[in-house]
Design an enzyme around this catalytic site. Structure first.
Site, PDB file in Angstrom:
ATOM      1  N   GLU A  63      -2.823   8.518 -11.640  1.00 61.89           N
ATOM      2  CA  GLU A  63      -2.497   7.199 -12.174  1.00 61.89           C
ATOM      3  C   GLU A  63      -2.605   7.171 -13.698  1.00 61.89           C
ATOM      4  O   GLU A  63      -3.699   7.008 -14.251  1.00 61.89           O
ATOM      5  CB  GLU A  63      -3.478   6.170 -11.583  1.00 61.89           C
ATOM      6  CG  GLU A  63      -3.627   6.272 -10.071  1.00 61.89           C
ATOM      7  CD  GLU A  63      -4.847   5.525  -9.526  1.00 61.89           C
ATOM      8  OE1 GLU A  63      -5.257   4.516 -10.137  1.00 61.89           O
ATOM      9  OE2 GLU A  63      -5.403   5.967  -8.504  1.00 61.89           O
ATOM     10  N   ARG A  81       0.845  -1.217   0.000  1.00 65.96           N
ATOM     11  CA  ARG A  81       0.000   0.000   0.000  1.00 65.96           C
ATOM     12  C   ARG A  81       0.870   1.254   0.000  1.00 65.96           C
ATOM     13  O   ARG A  81       1.555   1.547   0.984  1.00 65.96           O
ATOM     14  CB  ARG A  81      -0.903  -0.015   1.235  1.00 65.96           C
ATOM     15  CG  ARG A  81      -1.764   1.225   1.408  1.00 65.96           C
ATOM     16  CD  ARG A  81      -2.904   1.325   0.439  1.00 65.96           C
ATOM     17  NE  ARG A  81      -3.875   0.256   0.605  1.00 65.96           N
ATOM     18  CZ  ARG A  81      -4.837  -0.016  -0.295  1.00 65.96           C
ATOM     19  NH1 ARG A  81      -4.935   0.707  -1.401  1.00 65.96           N
ATOM     20  NH2 ARG A  81      -5.669  -1.005  -0.090  1.00 65.96           N
ATOM     21  N   HIS A  83      -0.117   3.159 -10.528  1.00 64.92           N
ATOM     22  CA  HIS A  83      -1.027   3.673  -9.485  1.00 64.92           C
ATOM     23  C   HIS A  83      -0.232   4.506  -8.468  1.00 64.92           C
ATOM     24  O   HIS A  83      -0.066   4.119  -7.302  1.00 64.92           O
ATOM     25  CB  HIS A  83      -1.692   2.470  -8.815  1.00 64.92           C
ATOM     26  CG  HIS A  83      -2.880   2.787  -7.971  1.00 64.92           C
ATOM     27  ND1 HIS A  83      -2.859   3.745  -6.989  1.00 64.92           N
ATOM     28  CD2 HIS A  83      -4.117   2.263  -7.968  1.00 64.92           C
ATOM     29  CE1 HIS A  83      -4.042   3.783  -6.404  1.00 64.92           C
ATOM     30  NE2 HIS A  83      -4.824   2.897  -6.980  1.00 64.92           N
ATOM     31  N   ASP A 128     -12.750   9.624  -6.965  1.00 66.07           N
ATOM     32  CA  ASP A 128     -12.280   8.434  -7.681  1.00 66.07           C
ATOM     33  C   ASP A 128     -12.781   8.579  -9.113  1.00 66.07           C
ATOM     34  O   ASP A 128     -13.955   8.318  -9.392  1.00 66.07           O
ATOM     35  CB  ASP A 128     -12.850   7.186  -6.984  1.00 66.07           C
ATOM     36  CG  ASP A 128     -12.306   5.881  -7.567  1.00 66.07           C
ATOM     37  OD1 ASP A 128     -11.570   5.922  -8.571  1.00 66.07           O
ATOM     38  OD2 ASP A 128     -12.621   4.818  -6.993  1.00 66.07           O
ATOM     39  N   GLN A 171      -9.501  -7.058  -8.351  1.00 66.65           N
ATOM     40  CA  GLN A 171      -9.159  -5.640  -8.513  1.00 66.65           C
ATOM     41  C   GLN A 171      -7.679  -5.432  -8.883  1.00 66.65           C
ATOM     42  O   GLN A 171      -6.781  -5.918  -8.200  1.00 66.65           O
ATOM     43  CB  GLN A 171      -9.500  -4.930  -7.197  1.00 66.65           C
ATOM     44  CG  GLN A 171      -8.900  -3.574  -7.027  1.00 66.65           C
ATOM     45  CD  GLN A 171      -9.963  -2.481  -6.884  1.00 66.65           C
ATOM     46  OE1 GLN A 171     -10.975  -2.482  -7.582  1.00 66.65           O
ATOM     47  NE2 GLN A 171      -9.728  -1.572  -5.963  1.00 66.65           N
ATOM     48  N   ARG A 188       0.658  -6.958  -9.404  1.00 65.00           N
ATOM     49  CA  ARG A 188       1.108  -6.257  -8.191  1.00 65.00           C
ATOM     50  C   ARG A 188       1.245  -7.202  -6.997  1.00 65.00           C
ATOM     51  O   ARG A 188       1.824  -6.831  -5.979  1.00 65.00           O
ATOM     52  CB  ARG A 188       0.173  -5.090  -7.862  1.00 65.00           C
ATOM     53  CG  ARG A 188      -1.232  -5.509  -7.469  1.00 65.00           C
ATOM     54  CD  ARG A 188      -2.084  -4.298  -7.073  1.00 65.00           C
ATOM     55  NE  ARG A 188      -3.423  -4.699  -6.648  1.00 65.00           N
ATOM     56  CZ  ARG A 188      -4.229  -3.953  -5.915  1.00 65.00           C
ATOM     57  NH1 ARG A 188      -3.849  -2.759  -5.527  1.00 65.00           N
ATOM     58  NH2 ARG A 188      -5.426  -4.393  -5.579  1.00 65.00           N
TER      59      ARG A 188
HETATM   60  O1  LIG Z   1      -7.344  -0.727  -2.670  1.00 60.70           O
HETATM   61  P1  LIG Z   1      -6.801  -0.973  -4.054  1.00 60.70           P
HETATM   62  O2  LIG Z   1      -7.221  -2.297  -4.616  1.00 60.70           O
HETATM   63  O3  LIG Z   1      -5.309  -0.810  -4.108  1.00 60.70           O
HETATM   64  O4  LIG Z   1      -7.424   0.139  -4.994  1.00 60.70           O
HETATM   65  C1  LIG Z   1      -7.285   1.481  -4.709  1.00 60.70           C
HETATM   66  C2  LIG Z   1      -8.040   2.352  -5.711  1.00 60.70           C
HETATM   67  O5  LIG Z   1      -7.428   2.243  -6.974  1.00 60.70           O
HETATM   68  C3  LIG Z   1      -7.934   3.109  -8.006  1.00 60.70           C
HETATM   69  O6  LIG Z   1      -7.605   4.423  -7.763  1.00 60.70           O
HETATM   70  C4  LIG Z   1      -9.425   2.928  -8.190  1.00 60.70           C
HETATM   71  O7  LIG Z   1      -9.957   3.905  -9.061  1.00 60.70           O
HETATM   72  C5  LIG Z   1     -10.139   2.974  -6.863  1.00 60.70           C
HETATM   73  O8  LIG Z   1     -11.503   2.644  -7.058  1.00 60.70           O
HETATM   74  C6  LIG Z   1      -9.500   2.022  -5.857  1.00 60.70           C
HETATM   75  O9  LIG Z   1     -10.180   2.084  -4.636  1.00 60.70           O
END
Ligand SMILES: O=P(O)(O)OC[C@H]1O[C@H](O)[C@H](O)[C@@H](O)[C@@H]1O
Length: 283
Positions: free
Chosen positions: A256, A62, A151, A197, A80, A85
């Protein structure tokens, strides 16, 4: 080129330390090819890291610069931001100022994403800049769809005294907090005052991160990456994250460079594609 040396970071994870002749430096973990530090030649840290970051797979680290690949966000069938990563990379080559890391998906990952590919991430430190290139080659026989992002978490003194300047007024964006409904910026800057966001489709190629309190501006330049996502989770979401320190959301904003809503790119068999972000410290 000689292989750069690794040193041990938290949780026994290996990282490469890059140093420019001017004294600027960066750290890159083999876990996720993840940049966790970029320091100016005066030694000031420019990237945000959570004080509760977990450095071991299968968690993504993080803060710093996670690489979202082969999927950005939830824009596809994978978890996600895809699995790169959360995966270990290997060093291919490098010097004191740059390193190239390599990743190929495991058999298990290919069950979720039935494509063979080779991902190369190069990180280079310069006196006033950090350059990152993502190169992907489709080694399979079918076209490979992907989306991606750098990111990047920029460290700011306080989110109240910082903004992202897109350089053009009235840009539209897809608001991820409202099911990607289209919204419009009133000026050319994003001030983060609540959860934000947003996907800017076809975003300007340079976005500035301005920390008014610190008197610092960083330019984020992107090449081959049509979109940009701007994000701060704000208090409720950030304080609900197990790997984010209390109220640390105040100390970062994410810009990003991405192939997000413009994607997916369909990479033909045998072809390669690359995208680059160049972060430079203007003041
Ligand atoms: O918590 P993560 O999986 O690292 O994602 C963190 C963030 O990434 C991006 O910025 C997305 O647009 C967000 O919607 C998301 O919450």
């Amino acid at each position: 080129m000689a292989s750069p040396k690794t040193v041990e970071g938290p949780e026994g994870q290996q990282k490469v330390v890059l140093t420019s002749s001017s004294g600027a430096s960066a750290e890159v973990f083999l876990h996720g090819a993840h940049v966790t530090s970029w320091k100016s030649n005066k030694g000031e840290e420019l990237l945000f890291m959570s004080n509760k970051a977990i450095y071991a797979p299968p968690k993504a680290i993080r803060g710093g610069i996670p690489i979202c690949f082969p999927q950005f966000g939830v824009l596809g069938p994978l978890g996600q931001h895809g699995f790169a990563r959360n995966s270990m990379f290997e060093i291919v080559e490098g010097s004191g100022e740059s390193v190239t890391l390599s990743f190929r998906p495991s058999a298990e990952q290919q069950k979720q994403f039935p494509h063979q590919f080779h991902l190369l991430i190069t990180v280079q430190i310069g006196s006033d800049r950090l350059t990152q290139t993502l190169q992907v080659q489709n080694e399979g026989s079918e076209p490979m769809p992907f989306t991606t992002a750098f990111h990047t978490y920029f460290l700011v003194s306080d989110v109240d005294n910082a903004h992202a300047d897109l350089g053009t007024s009235g840009l539209t964006y897809q608001d991820n907090t409202k099911g990607r409904a289209e919204s419009k910026l009133s000026g050319s800057s994003v001030k983060f005052q609540q959860e934000f966001d947003a996907i800017f489709v076809g975003a300007p190629d340079t976005i500035k991160v301005v920390d008014e309190k610190a008197g610092r501006t960083i330019s984020v330049r992107k090449e081959g990456l049509p979109d940009a996502v701007l994000w701060n989770p704000w208090a409720d979401k950030a304080n609900g994250m197990a790997d984010m320190g209390h109220d640390q959301y105040r100390n970062f904003l994410c810009v990003e460079p991405a192939v997000a809503a413009s994607g997916p790119i369909q990479l033909e068999s045998g072809k390669s594609w690359s995208g680059t972000q160049i972060l430079s410290l203007d003041s």
